[in-house]
Design a protein around this motif. Structure first.
Motif, PDB file in Angstrom:
ATOM      1  N   SER A  61       0.808  -1.220   0.000  1.00 56.57           N
ATOM      2  CA  SER A  61       0.000   0.000   0.000  1.00 56.57           C
ATOM      3  C   SER A  61       0.840   1.269   0.000  1.00 56.57           C
ATOM      4  N   VAL A  62       2.171   1.120   0.090  1.00 60.55           N
ATOM      5  CA  VAL A  62       3.036   2.296   0.180  1.00 60.55           C
ATOM      6  C   VAL A  62       3.972   2.329  -1.018  1.00 60.55           C
ATOM      7  N   PRO A  63       4.489   3.507  -1.365  1.00 67.35           N
ATOM      8  CA  PRO A  63       5.488   3.586  -2.436  1.00 67.35           C
ATOM      9  C   PRO A  63       6.737   2.804  -2.062  1.00 67.35           C
ATOM     10  N   PRO A  64       7.469   2.270  -3.030  1.00 65.99           N
ATOM     11  CA  PRO A  64       8.683   1.512  -2.726  1.00 65.99           C
ATOM     12  C   PRO A  64       9.671   2.261  -1.842  1.00 65.99           C
ATOM     13  N   ARG A  65       9.759   3.596  -1.987  1.00 68.37           N
ATOM     14  CA  ARG A  65      10.728   4.346  -1.177  1.00 68.37           C
ATOM     15  C   ARG A  65      10.361   4.354   0.301  1.00 68.37           C
ATOM     16  N   LYS A  66       9.099   4.012   0.634  1.00 69.35           N
ATOM     17  CA  LYS A  66       8.661   3.952   2.030  1.00 69.35           C
ATOM     18  C   LYS A  66       8.611   2.517   2.550  1.00 69.35           C
ATOM     19  N   ALA A  67       9.157   1.569   1.782  1.00 67.82           N
ATOM     20  CA  ALA A  67       9.020   0.160   2.138  1.00 67.82           C
ATOM     21  C   ALA A  67       9.663  -0.173   3.483  1.00 67.82           C
ATOM     22  N   GLY A  68      10.803   0.429   3.787  1.00 68.57           N
ATOM     23  CA  GLY A  68      11.461   0.147   5.053  1.00 68.57           C
ATOM     24  C   GLY A  68      10.625   0.565   6.240  1.00 68.57           C
ATOM     25  N   SER A  69      10.072   1.775   6.160  1.00 62.70           N
ATOM     26  CA  SER A  69       9.228   2.263   7.232  1.00 62.70           C
ATOM     27  C   SER A  69       7.972   1.405   7.378  1.00 62.70           C
ATOM     28  N   ALA A  70       7.351   1.035   6.244  1.00 62.68           N
ATOM     29  CA  ALA A  70       6.146   0.206   6.294  1.00 62.68           C
ATOM     30  C   ALA A  70       6.454  -1.172   6.860  1.00 62.68           C
ATOM     31  N   ALA A  71       7.581  -1.761   6.455  1.00 63.69           N
ATOM     32  CA  ALA A  71       7.968  -3.068   6.981  1.00 63.69           C
ATOM     33  C   ALA A  71       8.180  -3.013   8.485  1.00 63.69           C
ATOM     34  N   ALA A  72       8.798  -1.925   8.952  1.00 63.86           N
ATOM     35  CA  ALA A  72       9.014  -1.769  10.388  1.00 63.86           C
ATOM     36  C   ALA A  72       7.695  -1.653  11.138  1.00 63.86           C
ATOM     37  N   MET A  73       6.731  -0.924  10.557  1.00 62.64           N
ATOM     38  CA  MET A  73       5.422  -0.809  11.209  1.00 62.64           C
ATOM     39  C   MET A  73       4.711  -2.154  11.250  1.00 62.64           C
ATOM     40  N   SER A  74       4.856  -2.943  10.194  1.00 59.91           N
ATOM     41  CA  SER A  74       4.274  -4.273  10.177  1.00 59.91           C
ATOM     42  C   SER A  74       4.866  -5.141  11.286  1.00 59.91           C
ATOM     43  N   GLU A  75       6.188  -5.108  11.414  1.00 61.80           N
ATOM     44  CA  GLU A  75       6.851  -5.910  12.437  1.00 61.80           C
ATOM     45  C   GLU A  75       6.543  -5.399  13.850  1.00 61.80           C
TER      46      GLU A  75
END
Length: 535
Positions: free
Chosen positions: A391-405
């Motif tokens: 649901s997020v742009p690729p450049r925000k993938a790290g932040s989104a992955a961290a929120m998921s974890e």
């Protein structure tokens, strides 16, 4: 957030990306093994290092606390310095910390090593998930990659006790930490040739006040919830949890005013993103409430050894593997909301079966119920994670992955705290008037506290009286397990409704959605450095 469109199909991953995915499973195995093997090593390392009770608790807990606390920071750091670079730095540091733990000469040294393992471990999970988001842009391929990512972790948790048992039978307790070293070395050798580099080209400055606030929010909250689960209601853990919540509110307010926030709270305006994080939080809460009690039932009610209990957990791991791998293919045929809701409905049946487990003939029913519950929950874990990072742009993938974890870590803590507290309350209520009058007061007080205390106190009694105490305590513990099963069924029923309502507009995987895929412009905004190269 970037402008979104569905005009152009995303490129499909090739052989290199799938080989890279195999490399990304290596740190997952290490983290999963580290979560489970230490429980078997505790008796040996306790005999060698002689930690106090408090030190032993910190040896066990500090790893998970610091992983949870640093996930947000490390996810955002990967967006800034490069996800492959952060993964390799974390892998090298994790290997060194593992050696420090393996050869620790004192409890203090082992606690420090476990703390380093937690901090470095927090670099691994968000980095691997963010790289998957960048390597697999095509939704149907990405969902399969995430399913493999999830099942790898489940497999590692399941085989951890077996691997630990084999190591401890042949080597010293430090061998369970040395195990991580060759795996991390293999990752360091393979990553430069198989994993591309990605970073945000315009990340902005790192806001260290936000880092401090995120730690002030997560660490006391996780610690407070764990203490509430272990010791019941008390002022100190309750105030710590409250302090964590207050820090969390301040953290969110600060993010809203920053040009380059640690967490982009605007992402929560996306209904699918918010719904997916909610599903992860409460789904993991439900299943970990059971997993918290599951091994205790096997060992303290059924009388199994830790190794035997580990073998009984393997069917649950297989159910998780099958459910996770089927999920992305099912979501190509029907909408993800239907797959998630259908799986959650199946898990309701598993939780309801747990309400029927008895202390005298419960192992088969409990394992069967656990298999059904885990199988039903597995699609939620895969598809919700895919929704978060997709649901997020690729450049925000790290932040989104961290929120998921982080959502998963909070779900684990809440599951242990809430379900554990309920189970303990039921146990103590049933034990209050169930003990024979001739049981000595000190033994009775211990027996009313926890099942483990009751089993230890029974050694002080004559055989017939000890048997009565043990039987009563085991029945009370099982009653607590039954109530937790009922609560899990209620919670999962709520998630069935939640997924159908909030994810109703999400199309089948591989079918474009109005607000789903990022534009090619947004994808190109990501800095990509392919080829070889080290840190």
């Amino acid at each position: 957030m970037a402008s979104l469109t569905t005009s152009d199909p995303q490129p499909r991953a090739g052989t290199r990306e799938w080989i890279g995915l195999a490399v990304l499973t290596l740190p997952l195995l290490v983290l999963a093994l580290d979560l489970s093997v230490l429980y078997l090593a505790i008796p040996d390392l306790s005999a060698d290092l002689r930690p106090s009770g408090t030190q032993q608790l910190w040896i066990m807990d500090i790893y998970g606390f610091l992983i949870a606390g640093f996930l947000t920071t490390m996810g955002t750091l990967g967006d800034r310095i490069g996800r492959r670079r952060l993964l390799m730095i974390g892998a090298a540091s994790f290997a060194l910390a593992s050696l420090l733990a393996a050869y620790a000469a004192s409890p203090e040294m082992l606690i420090a090593a476990r703390a380093l393992l937690g901090i470095t471990g927090a670099t691994l999970m968000p980095s691997t998930l963010a790289l998957i988001r960048n390597m697999f842009l095509e939704p149907s391929q990405r969902s399969v990659a995430i399913a493999i990512w999830v099942t790898t972790f489940s497999f590692g948790v399941a085989v951890g006790p077996l691997v630990g048992g084999v190591l401890l039978a042949s080597f010293w307790w430090g061998s369970v930490f040395v195990l991580a070293v060759p795996i991390m070395v293999l990752l360091l050798l393979a990553a430069p040739f198989t994993l591309p580099e990605y970073r945000d080209p315009d990340p902005g400055r790192m806001d260290w006040r936000s880092v401090a606030l995120s730690l002030a929010a997560i660490l006391p909250l996780i610690y407070g919830l764990k203490e509430l689960a272990g010791n019941g209601l008390a002022w100190t853990p309750a105030l710590l949890s409250l302090a964590g919540l207050v820090s969390g509110v301040v953290f969110v307010q600060r993010q809203r005013g920053l040009a380059a926030p640690l967490v982009d709270v605007r992402l929560f305006k996306d209904r699918s993103f918010t719904a997916a994080l909610t599903l992860l939080l409460f789904g993991i809460m439900a299943v970990n409430g059971i997993f918290f009690l599951f091994p205790q039932f096997l060992q303290m009610v059924e009388g199994l050894s830790a190794m035997q209990a580990g073998l009984w957990i393997i069917p649950l791991a297989l159910a998780s593997l099958i459910g996770s791998m089927l999920a992305p293919f099912a979501a190509r045929a029907v909408r993800p909301a239907v797959v998630i809701a259908g799986g959650a409905a199946v898990s309701v049946l598993g939780f309801l079966l747990i309400t029927q487990v008895s202390a005298t003939a419960g192992i088969g029913l409990l394992v069967g119920a656990g298999v059904i519950a885990v199988f039903g929950l597995s699609p939620m874990g895969v598809l919700a994670t895919d929704l978060v990072v997709g649901s997020v742009p690729p450049r925000k993938a790290g932040s989104a992955a961290a929120m998921s974890e982080t959502s998963g870590e909070l779900g684990t803590a809440l599951g242990v705290a809430v379900m554990g507290t309920v189970a303990t309350a039921v146990y103590r209520d049933e034990m209050a008037g169930a003990l024979p009058a001739d049981v000595p007061p000190s033994v009775a007080d211990a027996g009313r506290d926890t099942l483990s205390s009751a089993l230890a106190a029974a050694d002080q009694l004559p055989p017939a009286m000890a048997d009565d105490l043990i039987e009563t305590a085991q029945q009370a513990f099982t009653s607590g397990l039954n109530v937790v099963g009922a609560l899990g069924a209620v919670l999962m029923t709520g998630l069935v409704i939640l997924s159908l309502v909030l994810l109703r507009d999400r199309p089948r995987i591989g079918t474009p959605a109005k607000d789903d895929e990022v534009t090619d412009d947004d994808s190109r905004a990501e800095t990509t450095v392919s080829g070889t190269g080290g840190l």
